[in-house]
Structures are given as C-alpha cells and as structure tokens.
Motif scaffolding. Structure first.
Motif, PDB file in Angstrom:
ATOM      1  N   ILE A  21      -4.108   3.441  -1.073  1.00  0.00           N
ATOM      2  CA  ILE A  21      -3.281   2.374  -0.511  1.00  0.00           C
ATOM      3  C   ILE A  21      -1.836   2.827  -0.579  1.00  0.00           C
ATOM      4  N   SER A  22      -1.197   2.968   0.602  1.00  0.00           N
ATOM      5  CA  SER A  22       0.195   3.395   0.657  1.00  0.00           C
ATOM      6  C   SER A  22       0.926   2.555   1.694  1.00  0.00           C
ATOM      7  N   GLY A  23       2.228   2.791   1.821  1.00  0.00           N
ATOM      8  CA  GLY A  23       3.005   2.016   2.779  1.00  0.00           C
ATOM      9  C   GLY A  23       3.670   0.819   2.131  1.00  0.00           C
ATOM     10  N   LYS A  24       3.853  -0.234   2.932  1.00  0.00           N
ATOM     11  CA  LYS A  24       4.504  -1.458   2.456  1.00  0.00           C
ATOM     12  C   LYS A  24       3.664  -2.664   2.850  1.00  0.00           C
ATOM     13  N   ASN A  25       2.416  -2.654   2.445  1.00  0.00           N
ATOM     14  CA  ASN A  25       1.504  -3.741   2.760  1.00  0.00           C
ATOM     15  C   ASN A  25       1.627  -4.879   1.746  1.00  0.00           C
ATOM     16  N   THR A  26       1.291  -6.057   2.198  1.00  0.00           N
ATOM     17  CA  THR A  26       1.126  -7.213   1.318  1.00  0.00           C
ATOM     18  C   THR A  26      -0.360  -7.539   1.285  1.00  0.00           C
ATOM     19  N   ILE A  27      -0.999  -7.361   0.126  1.00  0.00           N
ATOM     20  CA  ILE A  27      -2.454  -7.443   0.025  1.00  0.00           C
ATOM     21  C   ILE A  27      -2.844  -8.517  -0.978  1.00  0.00           C
ATOM     22  N   THR A  28      -3.720  -9.419  -0.535  1.00  0.00           N
ATOM     23  CA  THR A  28      -4.253 -10.472  -1.399  1.00  0.00           C
ATOM     24  C   THR A  28      -5.775 -10.370  -1.406  1.00  0.00           C
ATOM     25  N   LEU A  29      -6.375 -10.225  -2.598  1.00  0.00           N
ATOM     26  CA  LEU A  29      -7.824 -10.132  -2.762  1.00  0.00           C
ATOM     27  C   LEU A  29      -8.282 -11.337  -3.571  1.00  0.00           C
ATOM     28  N   LYS A  30      -9.177 -12.160  -2.974  1.00  0.00           N
ATOM     29  CA  LYS A  30      -9.507 -13.459  -3.564  1.00  0.00           C
ATOM     30  C   LYS A  30     -11.006 -13.583  -3.851  1.00  0.00           C
ATOM     31  N   ASN A  31     -11.321 -14.234  -4.966  1.00  0.00           N
ATOM     32  CA  ASN A  31     -12.680 -14.711  -5.282  1.00  0.00           C
ATOM     33  C   ASN A  31     -13.728 -13.604  -5.352  1.00  0.00           C
ATOM     34  N   CYS A  32     -13.328 -12.346  -5.481  1.00  0.00           N
ATOM     35  CA  CYS A  32     -14.278 -11.235  -5.440  1.00  0.00           C
ATOM     36  C   CYS A  32     -14.711 -10.816  -6.845  1.00  0.00           C
ATOM     37  N   THR A  33     -15.875 -10.144  -6.919  1.00  0.00           N
ATOM     38  CA  THR A  33     -16.332  -9.588  -8.191  1.00  0.00           C
ATOM     39  C   THR A  33     -15.393  -8.475  -8.635  1.00  0.00           C
ATOM     40  N   TYR A  34     -15.112  -7.518  -7.734  1.00  0.00           N
ATOM     41  CA  TYR A  34     -14.139  -6.461  -7.978  1.00  0.00           C
ATOM     42  C   TYR A  34     -13.198  -6.389  -6.787  1.00  0.00           C
ATOM     43  N   GLY A  35     -11.917  -6.202  -7.074  1.00  0.00           N
ATOM     44  CA  GLY A  35     -10.980  -5.984  -5.994  1.00  0.00           C
ATOM     45  C   GLY A  35     -11.207  -4.636  -5.341  1.00  0.00           C
TER      46      GLY A  35
ATOM     47  N   ILE B  72     -11.475   5.297   2.177  1.00  0.00           N
ATOM     48  CA  ILE B  72     -10.796   4.134   2.752  1.00  0.00           C
ATOM     49  C   ILE B  72      -9.304   4.331   2.532  1.00  0.00           C
ATOM     50  N   THR B  73      -8.539   4.347   3.633  1.00  0.00           N
ATOM     51  CA  THR B  73      -7.097   4.552   3.566  1.00  0.00           C
ATOM     52  C   THR B  73      -6.397   3.356   4.188  1.00  0.00           C
ATOM     53  N   ILE B  74      -5.523   2.735   3.429  1.00  0.00           N
ATOM     54  CA  ILE B  74      -4.748   1.590   3.914  1.00  0.00           C
ATOM     55  C   ILE B  74      -3.279   1.962   3.837  1.00  0.00           C
ATOM     56  N   LYS B  75      -2.624   2.031   5.000  1.00  0.00           N
ATOM     57  CA  LYS B  75      -1.202   2.339   5.043  1.00  0.00           C
ATOM     58  C   LYS B  75      -0.562   1.481   6.123  1.00  0.00           C
ATOM     59  N   GLY B  76       0.704   1.633   6.319  1.00  0.00           N
ATOM     60  CA  GLY B  76       1.375   0.785   7.298  1.00  0.00           C
ATOM     61  C   GLY B  76       2.142  -0.333   6.615  1.00  0.00           C
ATOM     62  N   THR B  77       2.350  -1.422   7.358  1.00  0.00           N
ATOM     63  CA  THR B  77       3.137  -2.557   6.841  1.00  0.00           C
ATOM     64  C   THR B  77       2.438  -3.872   7.157  1.00  0.00           C
ATOM     65  N   SER B  78       1.147  -3.915   7.030  1.00  0.00           N
ATOM     66  CA  SER B  78       0.386  -5.103   7.421  1.00  0.00           C
ATOM     67  C   SER B  78       0.253  -6.104   6.286  1.00  0.00           C
ATOM     68  N   GLU B  79      -0.104  -7.323   6.663  1.00  0.00           N
ATOM     69  CA  GLU B  79      -0.481  -8.349   5.692  1.00  0.00           C
ATOM     70  C   GLU B  79      -2.003  -8.448   5.689  1.00  0.00           C
ATOM     71  N   ILE B  80      -2.609  -8.265   4.520  1.00  0.00           N
ATOM     72  CA  ILE B  80      -4.069  -8.209   4.407  1.00  0.00           C
ATOM     73  C   ILE B  80      -4.524  -9.260   3.395  1.00  0.00           C
ATOM     74  N   ILE B  81      -5.456 -10.108   3.832  1.00  0.00           N
ATOM     75  CA  ILE B  81      -6.060 -11.108   2.939  1.00  0.00           C
ATOM     76  C   ILE B  81      -7.572 -10.934   3.027  1.00  0.00           C
ATOM     77  N   ILE B  82      -8.222 -10.705   1.880  1.00  0.00           N
ATOM     78  CA  ILE B  82      -9.674 -10.542   1.833  1.00  0.00           C
ATOM     79  C   ILE B  82     -10.251 -11.533   0.834  1.00  0.00           C
ATOM     80  N   ASP B  83     -11.110 -12.412   1.332  1.00  0.00           N
ATOM     81  CA  ASP B  83     -11.802 -13.402   0.513  1.00  0.00           C
ATOM     82  C   ASP B  83     -13.284 -13.037   0.548  1.00  0.00           C
ATOM     83  N   ALA B  84     -13.767 -12.367  -0.517  1.00  0.00           N
ATOM     84  CA  ALA B  84     -15.127 -11.832  -0.518  1.00  0.00           C
ATOM     85  C   ALA B  84     -15.889 -12.302  -1.756  1.00  0.00           C
ATOM     86  N   ASP B  85     -17.175 -12.608  -1.563  1.00  0.00           N
ATOM     87  CA  ASP B  85     -18.001 -13.042  -2.695  1.00  0.00           C
ATOM     88  C   ASP B  85     -18.356 -11.877  -3.616  1.00  0.00           C
TER      89      ASP B  85
END
Length: 332
Positions: free
Chosen positions: A303-317, A277-290
């Motif tokens: 994970i590279s680039g200039k992303n803004t990443i928010t991981l919420k409510n998950c067991t593991y990020g 899994i490769t995440i790059k670029g300049t995106s805004e990412i929000i993941i709300d997972a059980d």
C-alpha cells in the motif's frame, strides 16, 4: 460446473503429462480457468505432487487460423448504429433468444440512440436468453446514450474482449449468469454510468481494466469483479460493489492506481488475489467485509501513495498466507 477430475491425484498425473508443453485448443481460456482451479487444489499432503498454476503459453485454435493461416480464414465485422431499437426476447425457440448475435467476427455498437433488450416472460425458467453475444470476436460499445439489457444469461458476451467507452449509460441485469463475460479482456474507459445486477459475477473475464472517469455500481450474488489474471483499477470515478466477494483475481494480481472512490460490501473477502495486491494512487477506499478485507493467498500486499483507507467489521484487515505486507508513503 463441478470439479475437473474426481481425484486431484489424477490432476497431478495430468501435470506430468503436459510438462513444459504449450497448450492449444478450442475456447482454451475457458478450459484453462477450469484446470487451474484443480491445479491449485492438488492435495500436497500426499507428498506426491505440488500445486501447479498452468502458466505456460496458450493459444486458441481460432487465433492460429486467423494469424498463421490468414488466407484461409476470414473474419467479418458488424457495425450497428443505434437508432432507438427495442428487442424483446422469448423462451419460445421459434422466436428470439438472443438480442444481438454476431455469428462470425467482431461487433461494434455506436451512435447516440438508445438500445433496450429485455426478456419478456417473467415466469419462465429458461436460462438460454442472452443480450449481446459475440462468440468468435470482439465487442466494442461506444455510445452516448442508454443501453438497457434485462436477460437470463449474459448481458454482454464476447470471446476475444469487450471494450466499453464513450459517455453512455449501461443498465445490465442478468437473472441467472454473469452480466459481463469474456474469455479475453474487459476494458472500461470514457465516462460511462454503469449499473450491474447479476446472479453470478458482475464482471467475469481473463483480465479486467477500469480506466477513465466511470461511475460503476455492481450488485452480484457471487463476485463483483472476477478475473483469471490481472485486475487493474486506474479510474478517477467511483466503483461500488455489493457481493459475496468484492474483487478477486483467481491466478494473478490486483493493482489499484485510481484517484477515485472505491466502496466494497462483501459477505466474504473484500479484495482477494492469489498473487500480489498493490494499492497506490490517491483514492478513498472503504471495505466492509465479514471475513478479510484484503487477502493474498501466495503474494505480497503493498500500500503506497496517499490513499484514505477504512476497513470495517472484518476478521482481518490484511491477511497473507505466505507473503509480506508493506504500508508506505502518506496513507491514512
């Protein structure tokens, strides 16, 4: 449906029989996804066979006929200029059960008119009604207006691939199956506004690529975007998914190189892949997972680039069974 074999020990014997041979068959990519699931689930505790990915070269019988014996194989191409038609489907087999059906060859839908395909019996329990079906070719959609499909099975189906571009609006509702389904690839480009609601998967294909400046909203009972192999996101628009699993590559990798907005609300995993899994670029990412926000079964997460990443409510990020995680550059 169900399991390919009663015993995964038998699956190991099938691996021995195939060996390094190439695979060829009718609808081979659909069959391949079926046996790959069994190959991954081989019981390694028996100390007899190991998991097998079935990554050998494959070719469909129709492709052999088309490219190796072109003189004996003729494909047709259908063009439909949309001029505000409305097609009502019925569970009566003497009437229409598929809105548009291209029996042989490719289908292109274009123009600036609107197209509406709707199932007209809300109380029926049939599962045979399809929107647009191309069982032996490609489906290309290039419109500047609205396409609305409300049906039981697949809204859009094509064997080879589905290419959606232009600046239109698509509203796809599948009450029993996957809204967009292909044995090959699915491409989104252009500046479409897309609403997808599906009983199974929103988009289900061998490879899935989202490009351009689309605004896509997916609500699915199973998986928002499911790909047998690679899933590539390089869109500058927005992608919103609400599903059991947000984005999943069953046997390949996921690459996000977008500059847009990605929001996933998932009952299980947000983004999951068997490989990298490769995440790059300049995106805004929000993941709300059980469960896990980002999970790789066998590969790495980078994970590279200039992303803004928010991981919420998950067991593991980030959850990796065998690989490594790398967070680089200027991510937040």
């Amino acid at each position: 449906k169900g399991e390919p074999l009663d015993s995964y020990f038998d699956m190991g014997r099938l691996v021995e029989f195939i060996g390094d041979a190439y695979l060829c068959g009718e609808n081979i990519f659909s069959v391949l996804g079926f046996i790959r699931r069994a190959g991954y689930a081989i019981n390694i505790e028996e100390h007899k066979y190991y998991r097998f990915k079935f990554n050998m070269p494959v070719i469909d019988i129709e492709s052999i006929l088309e490219f190796i014996y072109p003189d004996h194989y003729e494909k047709y191409h259908y063009d439909i200029n949309v001029m505000y038609p409305e097609i009502l489907l019925s569970n009566d087999y003497n009437k229409i059960t598929t809105g548009i059906y291209a029996e042989e060859g490719d289908l292109t839908i274009k123009g600036d008119g609107s197209l509406r395909i709707s199932y007209n019996d809300e109380n029926s329990t049939t599962t045979d009604a399809n929107g647009i079906r191309v069982p032996d070719g490609k489906l290309i959609i290039n419109t500047t207006n609205d396409i609305t499909i409300n049906t039981f099975q697949n809204c859009l189906f094509a064997k080879d691939y589905i290419d959606i571009y232009g600046t239109g609006k698509l509203d796809l509702f599948s009450r029993y199956g996957s809204s967009i389904y292909s044995y090959g690839d699915v491409y989104f480009s252009g500046e479409n506004v897309v609403e997808i609601n599906a009983k199974k998967n929103g988009i289900d294909a061998l490879y899935v690529y989202l490009q351009g400046n689309n605004k896509i909203n997916i609500s699915a009972k199973n998986c928002g975007i499911s790909g047998d192999h690679e899933i590539g996101l390089s869109d500058s628009g927005s992608l919103t998914i609400s599903a059991k699993t947000g984005i999943e590559s069953l046997w390949g990798s996921i690459i996000n190189n977008s500059t847009g907005y990605l929001f996933i609300s998932a009952d299980n995993n947000g983004i999951a892949a068997s490989e990298n899994i490769t995440i790059k670029g300049t995106s805004e990412i929000i993941i709300d997972a059980d469960e896990n926000a980002i999970e790789s079964y066998l590969g790495n997460v980078t994970i590279s680039g200039k992303n803004t990443i928010t991981l919420k409510n998950c067991t593991y990020g980030l959850y990796l069974e065998e690989g490594k995680a790398s967070i680089l550059d200027e991510n937040q």
